[in-house]
Design a protein around this motif. Structure first.
Motif, PDB file in Angstrom:
ATOM      1  N   SER A  13      -0.707   2.034  -0.129  1.00  0.00           N
ATOM      2  CA  SER A  13      -0.710   0.814   0.666  1.00  0.00           C
ATOM      3  C   SER A  13       0.665   0.165   0.665  1.00  0.00           C
ATOM      4  CB  SER A  13      -1.756  -0.169   0.114  1.00  0.00           C
ATOM      5  OG  SER A  13      -1.571  -0.380  -1.274  1.00  0.00           O
ATOM      6  N   ASP A  14       1.494   0.521  -0.312  1.00  0.00           N
ATOM      7  CA  ASP A  14       2.889   0.075  -0.366  1.00  0.00           C
ATOM      8  C   ASP A  14       3.726   1.285  -0.760  1.00  0.00           C
ATOM      9  OD1 ASP A  14       5.382  -0.976  -0.851  1.00  0.00           O
ATOM     10  OD2 ASP A  14       4.669  -2.676  -2.028  1.00  0.00           O
ATOM     11  N   LYS A  15       4.409   1.867   0.200  1.00  0.00           N
ATOM     12  CA  LYS A  15       5.130   3.118  -0.047  1.00  0.00           C
ATOM     13  C   LYS A  15       6.376   2.948  -0.912  1.00  0.00           C
ATOM     14  CE  LYS A  15       3.457   5.443   4.110  1.00  0.00           C
ATOM     15  NZ  LYS A  15       3.810   6.164   5.366  1.00  0.00           N
ATOM     16  N   THR A  16       6.771   1.717  -1.152  1.00  0.00           N
ATOM     17  CA  THR A  16       7.928   1.493  -2.022  1.00  0.00           C
ATOM     18  C   THR A  16       7.547   1.571  -3.491  1.00  0.00           C
ATOM     19  OG1 THR A  16       7.645  -0.921  -2.139  1.00  0.00           O
ATOM     20  CG2 THR A  16       8.915  -0.036  -0.276  1.00  0.00           C
ATOM     21  N   GLN A  17       6.249   1.519  -3.794  1.00  0.00           N
ATOM     22  CA  GLN A  17       5.779   1.523  -5.178  1.00  0.00           C
ATOM     23  C   GLN A  17       5.510   2.946  -5.665  1.00  0.00           C
ATOM     24  OE1 GLN A  17       5.495  -1.232  -7.123  1.00  0.00           O
ATOM     25  NE2 GLN A  17       6.304  -2.466  -5.426  1.00  0.00           N
ATOM     26  N   LYS A  18       5.854   3.209  -6.927  1.00  0.00           N
ATOM     27  CA  LYS A  18       5.606   4.519  -7.516  1.00  0.00           C
ATOM     28  C   LYS A  18       4.512   4.415  -8.573  1.00  0.00           C
ATOM     29  CE  LYS A  18      10.321   6.119  -6.692  1.00  0.00           C
ATOM     30  NZ  LYS A  18      11.568   6.667  -7.266  1.00  0.00           N
ATOM     31  N   LEU A  19       3.690   5.439  -8.634  1.00  0.00           N
ATOM     32  CA  LEU A  19       2.611   5.452  -9.609  1.00  0.00           C
ATOM     33  C   LEU A  19       3.170   5.687 -11.013  1.00  0.00           C
ATOM     34  CD1 LEU A  19      -0.077   7.602  -7.756  1.00  0.00           C
ATOM     35  CD2 LEU A  19       0.027   5.112  -7.952  1.00  0.00           C
ATOM     36  N   PRO A  20       2.543   5.096 -12.025  1.00  0.00           N
ATOM     37  CA  PRO A  20       2.949   5.372 -13.407  1.00  0.00           C
ATOM     38  C   PRO A  20       2.879   6.870 -13.706  1.00  0.00           C
ATOM     39  CG  PRO A  20       1.434   3.510 -13.313  1.00  0.00           C
ATOM     40  CD  PRO A  20       1.452   4.112 -11.946  1.00  0.00           C
ATOM     41  N   LEU A  21       3.658   7.308 -14.702  1.00  0.00           N
ATOM     42  CA  LEU A  21       3.810   8.740 -14.988  1.00  0.00           C
ATOM     43  C   LEU A  21       2.600   9.306 -15.731  1.00  0.00           C
ATOM     44  CD1 LEU A  21       7.572   8.767 -16.050  1.00  0.00           C
ATOM     45  CD2 LEU A  21       6.594   9.525 -13.888  1.00  0.00           C
ATOM     46  N   PHE A  22       1.542   9.576 -14.954  1.00  0.00           N
ATOM     47  CA  PHE A  22       0.341  10.205 -15.490  1.00  0.00           C
ATOM     48  C   PHE A  22      -0.076  11.347 -14.568  1.00  0.00           C
ATOM     49  CE2 PHE A  22      -0.173   5.753 -17.074  1.00  0.00           C
ATOM     50  CZ  PHE A  22      -0.018   6.039 -18.425  1.00  0.00           C
ATOM     51  N   GLY A  23      -0.975  12.198 -15.069  1.00  0.00           N
ATOM     52  CA  GLY A  23      -1.473  13.326 -14.272  1.00  0.00           C
ATOM     53  C   GLY A  23      -2.853  13.016 -13.744  1.00  0.00           C
ATOM     54  N   TYR A  24      -2.931  12.525 -12.522  1.00  0.00           N
ATOM     55  CA  TYR A  24      -4.193  12.039 -11.947  1.00  0.00           C
ATOM     56  C   TYR A  24      -5.011  13.192 -11.355  1.00  0.00           C
ATOM     57  CZ  TYR A  24      -1.325   7.813 -12.139  1.00  0.00           C
ATOM     58  OH  TYR A  24      -0.500   6.801 -12.551  1.00  0.00           O
ATOM     59  N   SER A  25      -6.304  13.224 -11.682  1.00  0.00           N
ATOM     60  CA  SER A  25      -7.208  14.240 -11.162  1.00  0.00           C
ATOM     61  C   SER A  25      -8.272  13.597 -10.284  1.00  0.00           C
ATOM     62  CB  SER A  25      -7.901  14.990 -12.307  1.00  0.00           C
ATOM     63  OG  SER A  25      -6.946  15.628 -13.130  1.00  0.00           O
ATOM     64  N   ALA A  26      -8.675  14.327  -9.240  1.00  0.00           N
ATOM     65  CA  ALA A  26      -9.700  13.828  -8.323  1.00  0.00           C
ATOM     66  C   ALA A  26     -11.029  13.662  -9.062  1.00  0.00           C
ATOM     67  CB  ALA A  26      -9.865  14.790  -7.151  1.00  0.00           C
ATOM     68  N   VAL A  27     -11.714  12.551  -8.788  1.00  0.00           N
ATOM     69  CA  VAL A  27     -12.991  12.253  -9.428  1.00  0.00           C
ATOM     70  C   VAL A  27     -14.007  11.845  -8.366  1.00  0.00           C
ATOM     71  CG1 VAL A  27     -12.287   9.860  -9.880  1.00  0.00           C
ATOM     72  CG2 VAL A  27     -14.102  10.886 -11.251  1.00  0.00           C
ATOM     73  N   VAL A  28     -15.262  12.234  -8.555  1.00  0.00           N
ATOM     74  CA  VAL A  28     -16.341  11.899  -7.620  1.00  0.00           C
ATOM     75  C   VAL A  28     -17.557  11.453  -8.429  1.00  0.00           C
ATOM     76  CG1 VAL A  28     -15.504  13.680  -6.032  1.00  0.00           C
ATOM     77  CG2 VAL A  28     -17.431  14.201  -7.549  1.00  0.00           C
ATOM     78  N   TRP A  29     -18.528  10.901  -7.699  1.00  0.00           N
ATOM     79  CA  TRP A  29     -19.814  10.558  -8.310  1.00  0.00           C
ATOM     80  C   TRP A  29     -20.885  11.419  -7.657  1.00  0.00           C
ATOM     81  CZ3 TRP A  29     -21.543   7.686 -12.337  1.00  0.00           C
ATOM     82  CH2 TRP A  29     -22.886   7.350 -12.374  1.00  0.00           C
TER      83      TRP A  29
END
Length: 419
Positions: free
Chosen positions: A92-108
């Motif tokens: 939603s804000d392309k100037t922002q960077k995500l913290p340095l973690f390894g994100y995995s897709a999650v579902v319910w």
């Protein structure tokens, strides 16, 4: 499989009217049933700041961002699990960077959280739930009291209690693989370094790098306290330090002194292996295990991420070959990312690298990085993208004698006997 999202307060929800999606590189992809496993013990659910989750609206069949003041959600997997997709999102804000973690897709689905991942090793030893806080505090107090002047123990106490580093915690619990950091300098400028980032990087390093050079005596103290059983492992090269082989002289002296006193356990180094002459000296001093960090066997990709100073990927290969030939149990810490590691050219190059170096083990490790920044940094795909699940199958077929895992193993040989 319902889309999972978080509100502005961090509360988690699933949306029954939206189907969850994942991402492979910069492509939004459907999640397959055979890619999903129940959320593992020790995993952490996190919101992705400045993002919007992308899913399929079931009634319209459209793929689009979920409306409202919401953010995407990902899972941070414990060691022993390889992610197959990152979460489906847009920034939603392309100037922002995500913290340095390894994100995995999650579902319910079926009344529980599921993640796009595959079990690649026995996760028991690296499950954070197996680190008892009270027992850890007792261990920290005991060793700090026994070695009040040892700066390594003071440094590692913060790693264990402050950063909740499991390897540092093992040092105080005196079990499994323990840490002995030695270097404040590095011969690489890794884009995703977790202990040192330039001021203009856009994201802070989540850890503070050690700022002193330990003495041989301090190193020997830590090693001797840990190497008390045949299966113990003590490791140079931690997330809180630079490249350990830059301190080859003190490593070699410490190893020789320790091996004069005991033959118990295994001495390991986690290294970029670029300083081949230094690695040779460490190997010749009695190294048992060596894990080399790499992200690719292609020069342009490797150089873009590691920014090596005074060495090349050819030096890394030469170091590994030397260690293997000298009987060291060699492995790679393979930093993997869906949509990149599973590219045709990456798979072909890495298989050649593995065969040439005689590796015994590939540790599949989920790369901690802001996806957009990483994809902008590295070369574009040249061939087909197979998908992470198929990539793992290709490795199993092409190098069947190489162990596919997630963390350091000891050689499948008789345990050492004490001197």
């Amino acid at each position: 499989m319902n889309l999972v999202y978080a509100d502005e307060h961090g509360n988690l929800f699933d949306h029954p009217d939206w189907t969850a999606l994942g991402r492979s590189g910069d492509m939004v992809v459907e999640l397959m049933e055979d890619e999903l496993i129940p959320l593992p013990d020790g995993a952490t659910m996190v919101g992705l700041p400045h993002t919007r989750p992308i899913g399929i609206h079931n009634e319209s069949g459209e793929m689009r961002p979920l409306p409202g003041n919401v953010q995407a959600v990902g899972a941070l997997l414990p060691q022993g699990y390889t992610r197959l997709c990152i979460p489906g999102y847009m920034k939603s804000d392309k100037t922002q960077k995500l913290p340095l973690f390894g994100y995995s897709a999650v579902v319910w689905k079926d009344g529980a959280f599921y993640v796009a991942a595959e079990k690649s090793d026995d996760p028991e030893r690296w499950n954070p739930m197996n680190c008892d806080t009270k027992e850890l505090n007792v261990g920290v107090e005991k060793l700090l009291a026994k070695y009040p002047e040892n700066r390594l123990y003071k440094h590692l106490s913060n790693c264990a209690l402050g950063y909740e580093c499991l390897t540092a915690s093992n040092t105080f619990l005196q079990r499994w693989e323990g840490a002995v950091p030695v270097s404040f300098s590095c011969n690489a400028g890794c884009y995703g370094c977790i202990s040192e980032q330039p001021d203009d990087s856009g994201f802070p390093a989540p850890q503070t790098r050690m700022n002193f050079k330990p003495t041989v005596e301090e190193i020997v103290d830590v090693m001797m306290e840990h190497l008390v059983t045949p299966e113990s492992i003590i490791s140079f090269g931690q997330g809180c330090e630079g490249e350990p082989s830059t301190q080859a002289k003190i490593i070699i002296e410490a190893m020789r002194e320790v091996r004069r006193r005991t033959n118990l356990g295994y001495i390991n180094i986690n290294t970029n292996a670029g300083l081949t002459d230094h690695i040779r000296g460490i190997v010749d001093a009695g190294l048992d295990l060596m894990r080399v960090s790499t992200i690719s066997a292609l020069d342009d990709h490797y150089n873009a991420y590691y920014k090596p100073r005074g060495y090349t990927l050819a030096n890394v290969e030469k170091s590994l070959r030397y260690a293997t030939d000298k009987g060291v149990y060699t492995s790679i810490n393979y930093l993997i990312f869906p949509g990149v590691t599973d590219r045709e050219e990456e798979i072909e190059a890495m298989l050649g690298f593995v065969k040439r170096t005689g590796l015994k083990l590939i540790q599949m490790r989920n790369l901690n990085i802001d996806p957009e920044s990483y994809l902008e940094l590295i070369p574009k795909a040249q061939g087909e993208i197979y998908g992470m699940k198929q990539m793992l199958e290709i490795f199993a077929d092409e190098v069947p004698d190489v162990v596919i895992g997630s963390y350091t193993h000891v050689p499948p040989a008789p345990l050492k006997q004490p001197l």
